[in-house]
Design an enzyme around this catalytic site. Sequence first.
Site, short mmCIF file in Angstrom:
data_model
loop_
_atom_site.label_atom_id
_atom_site.label_comp_id
_atom_site.label_asym_id
_atom_site.label_seq_id
_atom_site.Cartn_x
_atom_site.Cartn_y
_atom_site.Cartn_z
N HIS A 552 -7.05 -86.31 94.09
CA HIS A 552 -6.24 -87.51 94.26
C HIS A 552 -5.05 -87.25 95.18
O HIS A 552 -3.94 -87.74 94.93
CB HIS A 552 -5.73 -88.01 92.90
CG HIS A 552 -6.80 -88.51 91.99
ND1 HIS A 552 -6.57 -88.79 90.66
CD2 HIS A 552 -8.10 -88.78 92.21
CE1 HIS A 552 -7.70 -89.19 90.10
NE2 HIS A 552 -8.64 -89.20 91.03
N HIS A 596 -6.58 -93.03 88.82
CA HIS A 596 -7.54 -92.52 89.78
C HIS A 596 -7.32 -93.31 91.06
O HIS A 596 -7.09 -94.52 91.01
CB HIS A 596 -8.95 -92.67 89.24
CG HIS A 596 -9.18 -91.87 87.99
ND1 HIS A 596 -10.01 -90.77 87.93
CD2 HIS A 596 -8.67 -91.99 86.74
CE1 HIS A 596 -10.01 -90.26 86.72
NE2 HIS A 596 -9.20 -90.98 85.98
#
Length: 624
Positions: A552, A596
């Site tokens: 990420h 996310h």
Amino acid sequence: MRCFIIAIITSSLCLAQSQNIFDFWTDIFRPIPKNADEGFVPDYFPKDKQEFDFIIIGAGSAGCVLANRLSEISKWDVLLLESGGNENFFSDIPIFAPFLSITPMNWDYSSEPEKKACKSLRGNVCYMPRGKVLGGSSVLNFLIYQRGHPEDYNDWAKMGNEGWSYDEILPYFKKSENVKIPELQNSSFHGIGGYLDIDHATFSSPLEQAFRNAGLQLGYEWNDPNGEKVIGFSKPQATIRNGRRCSSSKAFLEPVRFRRNLKVSKFSTVKRLLIDPDTKTAVGVEFMKHNKRRRVYARKEIVLAAGTIGSAQLLMLSGVGPTDHLREVGIDTLFDSPVGYNLQDHVTFSGNAFIVNETGLCVNDMLAASPVSAAEYLAGQGPLTIPGGAAGLAFTRTQYANDLSEGRPDLELVMGAGSLAGDFLGIIRSLLGVTDDFYWKVYGNLPLQERQRSFSLNPVLIRPQSYGRLLLRSAKFDDNPKIHPNYFDHPDDIKVLKEGIRLAQKVISTRSFQKYGTRLNNIPFPGCEQLRFDSDEYWECAIMQTSITLDHQVGTCKMGPKGDTTAVVSPRLLVNGIKNLRVADASIMPRIPASHTHAPVVMIAEKASDMIKNDWGIPVQAFF
């Protein structure tokens, strides 16, 4: 891998009565579109010095959205450049996500050696998979669709980024979404009719009910983490369509691949941006395709959507970056800019395995590679539809979240249907960079049956306070950049993960899990044997051995208002100091959301598309 292929072949023979074998193998390689909404995107070969209105660099989570939305304007010629090629049958299989990171679909980035993380991994570096394929990292990721907390985006607005508050960006989340979960279709937080399918896996892990009940027993709600409350336990919402991965390419690119004004050039690796040094205007792109160098030019704009690593690297290679650093690698500075700073990432502790006393509860790779599972998958069912193997999510706040408003989490817990202990084929080890020596020392003494009966509860640091930096290795694009994540540079970050381990222990201590005799594998990690097992000191040591990225990475082309000396782009995503150049991907995030990142990147691209249309005189229907 061979076991899985054998399983696929075997199950295809079993399905001969219901599906023609030729059609089955045609579906695997998909050389011909089956209908107007499914099929490979045609490859385009741009001519040298050819002109387009817009050139988009990178066909990833953002680039596919941008290509779709900008080509809605029929008078605009749009070129999308992508270094990789097509997805394939295996990349569609949700549980196969770990395998994809050891294929050519991955850029094969890794960090520089870290002081406090990845110490037991191969080369003592953190693996950082990034997608090199149509669909980008939405092809490699674990399919989780999660947006974060509203205040994450209100923070962006408070930093001076006008137009980026939660109320202003929620419509863009909803615009792209086609939620298929019945109980969410009437929710004011979700959208219906967008390009991107959001659904639950059709398979329910036998541990899912235990996870749900454990959350209730610990005082948490079973909720929608993309709804009114983020904190709670839930089944993962995922980018799934009929049991298969719904990447950005499938969602946004394939349905419009025959638009006459949209051209997609695959296997086209951009080397640098062409910027007029006198006017500081981006005019074109230099790229390689099949070992031939080409230049193409933009009449209106170039949009960088190459991701947190790629976009920052290309800007610096093109002379936009910190002057001192560019001078070190022999690049003349066109505009001094803090490119590469502000790198942030989510990190997770991935080594623990929890063992149950009943068979049939966990999913290991032998089960996933079975003919039965393969046959079920062909019907859109079975364990292969589990998104990256994630069977449950939990969001909570620790004692270290005292600077956050009530209801904002700083910790996530991901329940995996299997664990590293059950990685008999070595696929997960290859993804994580875990050595065989580590694997056999920690799990080798466990009986085979216990390794098959294991699952994971991985804590994720979703509100990191540590910042890293991306640097060029040389003046050549072919040399991967130096990535310094600086995991656990802030002392509270490792403390949050230790609290996450304690939460996992509370979860398995509930009645719901104890009815299966659930216990933690208590073999100490190499490098930590001298510490008392289960002490805080032991867990701090263990975290530093095998904590890995959740892929990420954000922030290297930070968005900020005029006068912000740490910003690379404006709130309209225009690159400071350079005309006709914009960045629209995860790199513009000023602060990483507690989520996310795929969903926020799609949102950014949706919003960027409307800003581009407005800036070039195309009225956009207001959402507000």
